[in-house]
Design a protein around this motif. Structure first.
Motif, PDB file in Angstrom:
ATOM      1  N   HIS A 193      47.486  48.182  55.451  1.00 25.59           N
ATOM      2  CA  HIS A 193      48.792  46.329  55.953  1.00 25.59           C
ATOM      3  C   HIS A 193      47.448  45.669  56.362  1.00 25.59           C
ATOM      4  O   HIS A 193      47.132  44.555  57.699  1.00 25.59           O
ATOM      5  CB  HIS A 193      49.072  46.729  57.228  1.00 25.59           C
ATOM      6  CG  HIS A 193      49.596  47.658  58.314  1.00 25.59           C
ATOM      7  ND1 HIS A 193      47.887  47.007  59.015  1.00 25.59           N
ATOM      8  CD2 HIS A 193      48.977  49.100  59.054  1.00 25.59           C
ATOM      9  CE1 HIS A 193      47.654  47.464  59.975  1.00 25.59           C
ATOM     10  NE2 HIS A 193      48.248  48.579  59.629  1.00 25.59           N
ATOM     11  N   GLY A 194      46.504  46.014  55.643  1.00 26.57           N
ATOM     12  CA  GLY A 194      45.549  44.633  55.984  1.00 26.57           C
ATOM     13  C   GLY A 194      45.404  43.773  54.741  1.00 26.57           C
ATOM     14  O   GLY A 194      46.537  43.714  54.582  1.00 26.57           O
ATOM     15  N   ARG A 195      44.172  43.313  54.296  1.00 27.61           N
ATOM     16  CA  ARG A 195      44.154  41.711  53.335  1.00 27.61           C
ATOM     17  C   ARG A 195      44.882  42.488  52.133  1.00 27.61           C
ATOM     18  O   ARG A 195      44.996  43.546  51.694  1.00 27.61           O
ATOM     19  CB  ARG A 195      42.916  41.757  53.307  1.00 27.61           C
ATOM     20  CG  ARG A 195      41.952  40.551  53.069  1.00 27.61           C
ATOM     21  CD  ARG A 195      40.826  40.456  52.668  1.00 27.61           C
ATOM     22  NE  ARG A 195      40.202  41.271  51.942  1.00 27.61           N
ATOM     23  CZ  ARG A 195      39.452  42.295  52.528  1.00 27.61           C
ATOM     24  NH1 ARG A 195      39.379  42.235  53.299  1.00 27.61           N
ATOM     25  NH2 ARG A 195      39.126  43.039  50.776  1.00 27.61           N
ATOM     26  N   PRO A 196      45.727  41.451  51.946  1.00 26.21           N
ATOM     27  CA  PRO A 196      46.263  41.477  50.586  1.00 26.21           C
ATOM     28  C   PRO A 196      45.751  41.795  49.361  1.00 26.21           C
ATOM     29  O   PRO A 196      44.622  40.963  48.924  1.00 26.21           O
ATOM     30  CB  PRO A 196      47.184  40.524  50.702  1.00 26.21           C
ATOM     31  CG  PRO A 196      46.563  39.525  51.052  1.00 26.21           C
ATOM     32  CD  PRO A 196      45.682  39.901  52.038  1.00 26.21           C
ATOM     33  N   ARG A 197      46.052  42.713  48.248  1.00 27.83           N
ATOM     34  CA  ARG A 197      45.312  42.508  47.054  1.00 27.83           C
ATOM     35  C   ARG A 197      46.472  42.183  45.451  1.00 27.83           C
ATOM     36  O   ARG A 197      47.702  42.505  46.177  1.00 27.83           O
ATOM     37  CB  ARG A 197      44.661  43.677  46.935  1.00 27.83           C
ATOM     38  CG  ARG A 197      45.252  44.716  46.499  1.00 27.83           C
ATOM     39  CD  ARG A 197      45.059  45.805  46.838  1.00 27.83           C
ATOM     40  NE  ARG A 197      45.834  47.942  47.288  1.00 27.83           N
ATOM     41  CZ  ARG A 197      44.684  48.265  46.763  1.00 27.83           C
ATOM     42  NH1 ARG A 197      43.781  49.068  47.185  1.00 27.83           N
ATOM     43  NH2 ARG A 197      46.005  50.002  47.053  1.00 27.83           N
ATOM     44  N   ALA A 198      45.582  42.098  44.757  1.00 25.67           N
ATOM     45  CA  ALA A 198      46.785  42.397  43.873  1.00 25.67           C
ATOM     46  C   ALA A 198      46.034  43.416  42.898  1.00 25.67           C
ATOM     47  O   ALA A 198      44.727  43.666  42.516  1.00 25.67           O
ATOM     48  CB  ALA A 198      46.544  40.790  42.431  1.00 25.67           C
ATOM     49  N   GLU A 199      47.027  44.289  42.806  1.00 25.77           N
ATOM     50  CA  GLU A 199      46.600  45.555  42.054  1.00 25.77           C
ATOM     51  C   GLU A 199      46.316  45.085  40.790  1.00 25.77           C
ATOM     52  O   GLU A 199      46.763  44.309  39.734  1.00 25.77           O
ATOM     53  CB  GLU A 199      48.203  46.148  41.739  1.00 25.77           C
ATOM     54  CG  GLU A 199      49.163  46.604  42.960  1.00 25.77           C
ATOM     55  CD  GLU A 199      48.074  47.720  44.199  1.00 25.77           C
ATOM     56  OE1 GLU A 199      46.938  47.924  43.574  1.00 25.77           O
ATOM     57  OE2 GLU A 199      48.680  47.644  45.064  1.00 25.77           O
ATOM     58  N   GLY A 200      45.147  46.270  39.852  1.00 27.63           N
ATOM     59  CA  GLY A 200      44.315  46.397  38.939  1.00 27.63           C
ATOM     60  C   GLY A 200      43.450  45.098  38.876  1.00 27.63           C
ATOM     61  O   GLY A 200      42.958  44.681  37.644  1.00 27.63           O
ATOM     62  N   ALA A 201      43.471  44.432  39.665  1.00 25.71           N
ATOM     63  CA  ALA A 201      42.737  42.799  39.370  1.00 25.71           C
ATOM     64  C   ALA A 201      41.251  42.784  40.185  1.00 25.71           C
ATOM     65  O   ALA A 201      41.331  43.533  41.003  1.00 25.71           O
ATOM     66  CB  ALA A 201      43.235  41.518  40.172  1.00 25.71           C
ATOM     67  N   GLY A 202      40.005  42.355  39.405  1.00 25.43           N
ATOM     68  CA  GLY A 202      39.288  42.217  39.934  1.00 25.43           C
ATOM     69  C   GLY A 202      38.817  41.373  40.449  1.00 25.43           C
ATOM     70  O   GLY A 202      36.812  40.986  41.047  1.00 25.43           O
ATOM     71  N   VAL A 203      39.827  40.532  41.643  1.00 21.91           N
ATOM     72  CA  VAL A 203      39.115  39.399  42.498  1.00 21.91           C
ATOM     73  C   VAL A 203      40.242  39.780  43.538  1.00 21.91           C
ATOM     74  O   VAL A 203      41.345  40.367  43.594  1.00 21.91           O
ATOM     75  CB  VAL A 203      39.694  38.048  42.097  1.00 21.91           C
ATOM     76  CG1 VAL A 203      39.503  37.868  41.216  1.00 21.91           C
ATOM     77  CG2 VAL A 203      41.177  38.455  41.779  1.00 21.91           C
ATOM     78  N   GLU A 204      39.133  39.015  44.311  1.00 18.23           N
ATOM     79  CA  GLU A 204      40.025  39.426  45.840  1.00 18.23           C
ATOM     80  C   GLU A 204      41.505  37.719  46.508  1.00 18.23           C
ATOM     81  O   GLU A 204      40.455  36.930  45.401  1.00 18.23           O
ATOM     82  CB  GLU A 204      39.171  39.275  47.644  1.00 18.23           C
ATOM     83  CG  GLU A 204      38.423  40.507  47.031  1.00 18.23           C
ATOM     84  CD  GLU A 204      39.374  42.002  47.994  1.00 18.23           C
ATOM     85  OE1 GLU A 204      39.860  41.619  48.477  1.00 18.23           O
ATOM     86  OE2 GLU A 204      38.636  42.973  47.826  1.00 18.23           O
TER      87      GLU A 204
END
Length: 247
Positions: A115-126
């Motif tokens: 439940h930390g920083r959001p991310r886009a699954e499979g993406a190489g960016v924050e």
């Protein structure tokens, strides 16, 4: 642990971040360029009802449930626009349709749970997003990033009690005309947006006491805080915003 766990060092000669402006959620080209971080801003008033109805279809079930939990219509609308804009921007950066972007979470740095920083699954960016009635910001970066936008409050002194004691002192001084001729709301919004962006970048959010970190209420548009650079973001009058980026 002392209250001055982290104290930012201002860099007054720097420039604030000027975000790209999204005029629409539809038919708007989104290009990141070659920078390590990019920020986009959208005014919620520019998004029409028909346009938002199309963009709502991009949201997943969790986002729809969260949106429905807002009682105030302006908060619900800002949330929907923010998440649609994040899907548009992140999708454009990773060459995916907005409705195909899948959200996830990094591990929390405090407990290790997802439940930390959001991310886009499979993406190489924050990425990071923030919304308040009237304004939305979305940031995309090559490293951990946090962004925050806030509307100036009616009672900054009461809210400033949540911040670092030195920031509270500065805001109280401004409220009594001893700093900035009384621009206490501006000073509060600077400090809160900087703190919130930093904590979002870390990935712990308000799980870390805002009393601990001194980001300052001064007008210097950039500051260093350990491995983090915190920069003010240009937003319209009545708002304040900041971006935190891991160096």
């Amino acid at each position: 642990m002392t209250r001055d766990v982290a104290q930012a060092v201002p860099e007054p000669e720097a420039e604030p971040v000027a975000p790209d402006v999204l005029d629409s959620l539809l038919n708007t080209p989104v290009t990141r360029g070659g920078a390590g971080v990019a920020v986009w801003r959208i005014e919620t008033a520019t998004v029409g009802d028909e346009e938002l109805e199309v963009a709502r279809q991009w949201l997943d079930e969790g986002e729809r449930q969260q949106a429905s939990s807002y009682v105030r219509a302006e908060l619900r609308r800002a949330y929907e626009i923010a998440h649609a804009a994040a899907r548009l921007v992140v999708g454009a950066v990773v060459d995916s349709p907005p409705e195909k972007v899948v959200w996830g979470r990094h591990p929390c740095p405090g407990c290790g749970e997802p439940h930390g920083r959001p991310r886009a699954e499979g993406a190489g960016v924050e990425f990071s997003l923030s919304h308040t009635p009237g304004q939305v910001l979305v940031a995309v970066a090559d490293a951990a990033v946090g962004v925050d936008v806030e509307r100036h409050p009616d009672d900054p002194v009461a809210l400033a009690k949540l911040l670092h004691p030195r920031e509270l002192e500065e805001i109280e001084a401004a409220a009594h005309g001893l700093l900035d001729g009384g621009r206490a709301s501006v000073r509060f919004t600077r400090a809160w947006a900087r703190t919130e962006a930093y904590l979002k970048g870390i990935g712990i959010g308000l799980g870390r006491d805002p009393h601990l970190d001194y980001l300052g209420t001064d007008a210097a548009p950039r500051r260093r805080l350990g491995e983090w650079t915190v920069r003010d973001v240009v937003v319209p009058e009545g708002y304040g915003a900041a971006l935190a980026l891991l160096s």
